[in-house]
Design an enzyme around this catalytic site. Structure first.
Site, PDB file in Angstrom:
ATOM      1  N   CYS A   1       3.773  -4.109  -1.266  1.00 44.22           N
ATOM      2  CA  CYS A   1       4.376  -3.089  -2.132  1.00 44.22           C
ATOM      3  C   CYS A   1       5.435  -2.319  -1.335  1.00 44.22           C
ATOM      4  CB  CYS A   1       3.304  -2.150  -2.672  1.00 44.22           C
ATOM      5  SG  CYS A   1       2.557  -1.061  -1.420  1.00 44.22           S
TER       6      CYS A   1
ATOM      7  N   GLU B   1      -2.136  -3.785   4.360  1.00 43.81           N
ATOM      8  CA  GLU B   1      -1.177  -3.491   5.409  1.00 43.81           C
ATOM      9  C   GLU B   1      -1.534  -2.205   6.157  1.00 43.81           C
ATOM     10  OE1 GLU B   1       1.019  -5.670   2.083  1.00 43.81           O
ATOM     11  OE2 GLU B   1      -0.579  -4.180   2.255  1.00 43.81           O
TER      12      GLU B   1
ATOM     13  N   CYS C   1      -4.133  -0.158   1.121  1.00 41.03           N
ATOM     14  CA  CYS C   1      -3.615  -1.520   1.076  1.00 41.03           C
ATOM     15  C   CYS C   1      -4.012  -2.250   2.353  1.00 41.03           C
ATOM     16  CB  CYS C   1      -2.094  -1.497   0.960  1.00 41.03           C
ATOM     17  SG  CYS C   1      -1.493  -0.757  -0.578  1.00 41.03           S
TER      18      CYS C   1
ATOM     19  N   CYS D   1       4.147  -0.252   1.634  1.00 40.65           N
ATOM     20  CA  CYS D   1       3.750  -1.090   2.756  1.00 40.65           C
ATOM     21  C   CYS D   1       4.947  -1.723   3.442  1.00 40.65           C
ATOM     22  CB  CYS D   1       2.742  -2.135   2.299  1.00 40.65           C
ATOM     23  SG  CYS D   1       1.159  -1.366   1.880  1.00 40.65           S
TER      24      CYS D   1
ATOM     25  N   ASN E   1      -7.572  -4.917   1.837  1.00 44.60           N
ATOM     26  CA  ASN E   1      -7.510  -3.756   0.965  1.00 44.60           C
ATOM     27  C   ASN E   1      -8.904  -3.138   0.796  1.00 44.60           C
ATOM     28  OD1 ASN E   1      -8.071  -6.141  -0.663  1.00 44.60           O
ATOM     29  ND2 ASN E   1      -7.683  -4.927  -2.505  1.00 44.60           N
ATOM     30  N   VAL E   2      -8.920  -1.814   0.639  1.00 38.80           N
ATOM     31  CA  VAL E   2     -10.153  -1.060   0.447  1.00 38.80           C
ATOM     32  C   VAL E   2      -9.906  -0.118  -0.725  1.00 38.80           C
ATOM     33  CG1 VAL E   2     -11.798   0.556   1.471  1.00 38.80           C
ATOM     34  CG2 VAL E   2     -10.729  -1.206   2.904  1.00 38.80           C
ATOM     35  N   GLU E   3     -10.496  -0.467  -1.876  1.00 34.67           N
ATOM     36  CA  GLU E   3     -10.291   0.352  -3.075  1.00 34.67           C
ATOM     37  C   GLU E   3     -11.158   1.595  -3.052  1.00 34.67           C
ATOM     38  OE1 GLU E   3      -9.005  -3.163  -6.188  1.00 34.67           O
ATOM     39  OE2 GLU E   3     -10.971  -2.253  -6.425  1.00 34.67           O
TER      40      GLU E   3
END
Length: 143
Positions: free
Chosen positions: A97, A66, A64, A100, A53-55
């Site tokens: 989620c 995925e 996400c 994804c 994940n990369v916020e």
């Protein structure tokens, strides 16, 4: 960390995919939630692809794990996902989620085997009655 191992097929090599997902989670960029996620999948040609994940400060544009995994799939030659697992930063198996799950159906189909919190399940079980490419093809040129 590991869900119901009775549903595992040893040929699926879940321990290797779990290790790849855990490693991917260490590269997550999660300065806001501190919730690291890693994902790993096997491709029909035997490759393993991963994502984390990369916020983003604008939460709605966070990626996400995925998403990164699917991008890696295409950057490294495409193909169809056959096995998938997603973990949190502690190495616990977690569920993708809804968005994804849709990505996974698109790139692995209903037969994609997923290691879930309740054991190995097909995408058909994880996302029943999914909308996919076949639905678009059946409507092309129609209505």
């Amino acid at each position: 960390m590991y869900p119901d191992q009775e549903s595992w097929d040893p040929a699926d090599d879940w321990p290797a995919l779990l290790a790849a997902a855990v490693e991917a989670s260490t590269h997550a960029y999660a300065p806001y939630s501190h919730y690291r996620v890693g994902a790993a999948a096997r491709v029909d040609d035997g490759r393993v692809v991963v994502g984390c994940n990369v916020e983003n400060a604008g939460y709605g544009v966070t990626l996400c794990a995925e998403c990164g995994l699917v991008s890696s799939l295409h950057v490294t030659g495409g193909g169809k996902l056959t096995h998938f697992v997603c973990v949190n930063g502690a190495g616990d198996v977690i569920m993708p989620c809804g968005r994804c799950r849709q990505l996974l159906v698109e790139h692995g189909g209903n037969e994609l085997r997923c290691l879930t919190v309740s054991g190995v399940r097909s995408m058909r079980e994880v996302l029943p009655d999914a909308f996919g490419p076949a639905d678009l093809a059946s409507k092309a040129g129609g209505e």
